[in-house]
Design an enzyme around this catalytic site. Sequence first.
Site, short mmCIF file in Angstrom:
data_model
loop_
_atom_site.label_atom_id
_atom_site.label_comp_id
_atom_site.label_asym_id
_atom_site.label_seq_id
_atom_site.Cartn_x
_atom_site.Cartn_y
_atom_site.Cartn_z
N HIS A 174 56.87 44.91 44.79
CA HIS A 174 57.34 45.17 46.13
C HIS A 174 58.15 43.90 46.52
O HIS A 174 57.68 42.96 46.83
CB HIS A 174 56.65 45.59 47.15
CG HIS A 174 55.88 47.17 46.63
ND1 HIS A 174 54.60 47.45 46.71
CD2 HIS A 174 56.48 48.30 45.99
CE1 HIS A 174 54.14 48.59 46.65
NE2 HIS A 174 55.32 49.08 45.90
N GLU A 202 57.44 42.15 49.77
CA GLU A 202 56.27 41.45 49.75
C GLU A 202 56.21 39.89 49.35
O GLU A 202 55.59 39.43 48.38
CB GLU A 202 55.25 42.17 49.29
CG GLU A 202 55.08 43.52 49.95
CD GLU A 202 54.15 44.73 49.11
OE1 GLU A 202 54.08 45.73 49.57
OE2 GLU A 202 53.55 44.36 48.10
N HIS A 246 49.86 42.11 46.25
CA HIS A 246 50.67 42.59 47.19
C HIS A 246 50.78 41.90 48.50
O HIS A 246 49.68 41.04 48.90
CB HIS A 246 50.41 44.15 47.18
CG HIS A 246 50.75 45.15 46.33
ND1 HIS A 246 51.70 45.85 46.21
CD2 HIS A 246 50.29 45.03 45.09
CE1 HIS A 246 51.79 46.39 45.13
NE2 HIS A 246 51.09 46.17 44.29
N GLU A 258 45.84 42.49 48.62
CA GLU A 258 46.72 42.74 49.72
C GLU A 258 46.78 41.33 50.55
O GLU A 258 45.33 41.20 51.15
CB GLU A 258 46.47 43.95 50.71
CG GLU A 258 46.57 45.23 49.73
CD GLU A 258 47.90 45.75 49.61
OE1 GLU A 258 48.92 45.17 50.12
OE2 GLU A 258 48.18 46.80 49.10
#
Length: 1010
Positions: free
Chosen positions: A757, A760, A854, A939
């Site tokens: 992504h 990010e 991420h 994350e």
Amino acid sequence: MISKGGSEALLRTLVDAARTASPDYVILLPLFRLLAKVGLRDKKFGQKALELEALDVTLILARKNLCHSQNLLHCLWALRVFASSVTTAAMLGINGAMELLLKVITPYTQKHTRVIRAAAEVLAALLKSKSNSRRAVNRSYVPILIRLNQDWHSHDTANSFVLIRRALLLCLKHIAKLRSGREAFLAAQGMKILYSTIQNCLDDQSLEPVISIALQILRQCYPKSPLPLVTTSSAYSFPVPGIVTSETPRVLTEEDYEDDGEEEEDKDSDSEDVKEEDDDLETDVNKLSSKPGLDRPEEELVQYKAMCLELSCSFEELESKPGDDLNSDETEYANHRHIPTAASPKGLCLNKDRISGGQEKEVPVQNSLLSRVKMGRSSIHLTSKRGPGMNSYRNVHPNGPGIGSSGNDVSDIQTSFREDAWDMDVISCPRISASFSNSTNRETAEFIDRLLQTHLKPMVFHDPYLYMAKARRTRSVADFTRMAFPDFWGHCPPLSAQPMLQRKCGVQRIKILEDVRRLIQPNDIINKVVFSLDEPWPLQDTASDCLQFFSAFESGNLRKAIQVREFEYDLLVNADVNSTQHQQWFYFKVSGMKAAVPYRFNIINCEKPNSQFNYGMQLTLYSVKEALLGRPTWVRTGYDICYYKNHYRQRTAVMGAASGKCCYTLTFAVTFPHAKDVCYLAYHYPYTYSALMTHLDILEKSVNRKQVYFRQEVLCQTLGGNSCPLVTVTAMPESNSADHLEQFRQRPYQVITARVHPGESNASWVMKGTLEFLVSSDPVARLLRENFIFKIIPMLNPDGVINGNHRCSLRGEDLNRQWLSPSAHLQPTIYHAKGLLHYLGSIGRSPMVFCDFHGHSQKKNVFLYGCSVKETLWQAEATVGTSNLLEDVSYRTLPKILDKLAPAFTMSSCSFLVEKSRASTARVVVWREMGVSRSYTMESSYCGCNQGPYQVCEAGLQFGTSELEEMGAMFCLGLLILELKSGSCSHQLLTRAAALLNAEEESLDFYLQR
Ligand SMILES: [Zn+2]
């Protein structure tokens, strides 16, 4: 009582008592009180009252008692509970209840105020029914209610009757849910009246209940309008294979903006909790069970053999000298010992001498990763505790201290270059081709050269010349010709960590009222487009006083800027290429500012319904002048930051003919550190593709080739024509003897990927920390290399990163939803990443751990998502029995280890549930198809940490790049300890690790306990 039919009994008693010729109020009054109490608890009370005809008798009694306030009050209490059911409310409306109530609600008086309050509250309850609201609009109640409210507001100076005013506003709020209600409100000058009503009482705590509802009405009634864009499709489009040609971008018209009615509550009171969606959990045991299998013909896997040269290389250049101590050669190579250390000055900006000199043979204890684990909290410095200093311009409030203090630091400019000689235009956004092209640019090139020589402090793992060379090879959709100064020049983390921003109470409503004022007092509204990707140049009037914007550089994202007031700008960000959505990431250049002036910026087309910007997160700023003064640093900046739903609506293909999609405003104020500076503002610390390619080259050159096996190759080409790099890191075999080669080739694999992504960028900083640590001379890194082969794909979506996307590839699709059946032509990076994993599986070498890095926009801290069948079924309360289901719980070990090691990591946010909507993510597919039980998504918050050692102040700490890099290094240490705890760990590794860990004192023994 309710379950035993008590409500019915009471209602029947009421009907019987009321129907007698002369009702006995000695019985009725206590009965009404009882009904009001019971009714609050009985969800079906309204329905029961309707069926038993209690509505009618109560209404009749109320009418009879208009002049008898005590009796009337009791009737109203009963009506209030009856009206809690919408059907009953509608029935009461048909029977004339609203007219009756309006007779009771009088202008300001000090008499019978309890009756008036009750009547207003019943009316508000009735108006929850849409048919009642419609009736109210048709009978012109809106202007009446506005007048009543205004009358009470102006007379009730002691604020004794706040609840009456609140109830009147609630009536208006319910009516405003109807389009016709909002029209009536606007026609009655409701916006102006309500705006001025609350304008002068914003600071009055006792009026809180009134102000918050008034504000909701103002927001609800603000006329919806289309975004000021010619089309919602991205300003950039790229011809890609196999795209289902989207409808030709249609021009938006006013009619597209039917509105949606429901509005959210005032964000000031929102809680941060992210809702869990249980019905998304996978409960099909078939889909949950591991199904190792290929998604392509086995022959195709042969191509990946070439990406695993380590398995076939014979290392003939190595002499077979078993027992030779490789350490003796150490000084020959760049023995950089960069351990990413969060907020610790020592490890950060090592200068070039220390990198290349290599005088030090061993990593000093205070710099090793293990010592970092022990030091924990003691090493953290907070900005706020440092007083005015080099970074004091951050967070500076217009009236606060710090303005101009940066002037005190001018003494540290070690140059004859005078500031007034800086040509900021040339410096701030250099041409990519500057250093090698024709004569017109040569001057620029020389100028930049001179600048670099005089001003650049050497930075670890960065080189502007190399960056420029890499940027030249990077292919962007819009053919960028310029570089953003921060990416080119480089970034050094600040010396101190920054605490989260404490939001002042009531900031959001002040911002919203400023927005409302545009409608009410349009006189000072400029509304001038000062920058746009869609409209012809030159729009920018350099002579005028307004700010100038620019975003046509790698990872840049700003589509349009509109000057609203003298120091206020509306900004619109670009949708992802070939898409109409995902507006969140921004990165742009701004110049022409005045010093010590708070500028307000509003990004008005954000997409997500909530943001960490409401909970302490700041955006990032890089000042070119600061960089030239020796502080090339991205810092968190901005104050008065709020994120809320606005009055713009965006129609999208996804939403079809339904109502337009809501837009959200991110508003923030920035006071720039210098006048006439050039600054860059971004959603998060940018990390471009060219920066990665530069970094990998420098890393490769920096490693000691006798010790570190570092191979950089191309996984595949992207749709945009860029190379997706694949990196292999392990230790060189001790010699090319058969035994050593055997040990080398048998090392288990670890696979790490990141940045699928593009928005990010935090994931890239974590990856940077991982890579630098793995090739470092830290003893832990050495052990890791000697025991594993790391396969790393640091950027799965280069095209997205380059073109300033937030979420997608050039095809406008989320690549982390393509892992089930990727295509070599459409999603090449995913196809080949998966192919490589399949290949490793096919030769029996599936990775011990797979992890995809991420960034997370809604939560704080760092955490893992993993996959567990048992936990998923249990959470979904699935009927499938889980008791006899056997599951290896080893997927929990790594997060548990990281929880203890890494200051930023928290187990409490980890989740091991398999969601249906995540079936095509890397984590789930690698787990299910390749049977990797430790398959994770890691994350990292865009915001920061509010637990653990980093919770050094009440609010917690915002992540700087050092904290993110440190997390990347800690992740590696976690992998080592995971291996030590596993049953398969070799005796040799255990002994060596024990020696290493014991040397770091027994406090670390703890991690070794199996
Ligand atoms: Zn992501």
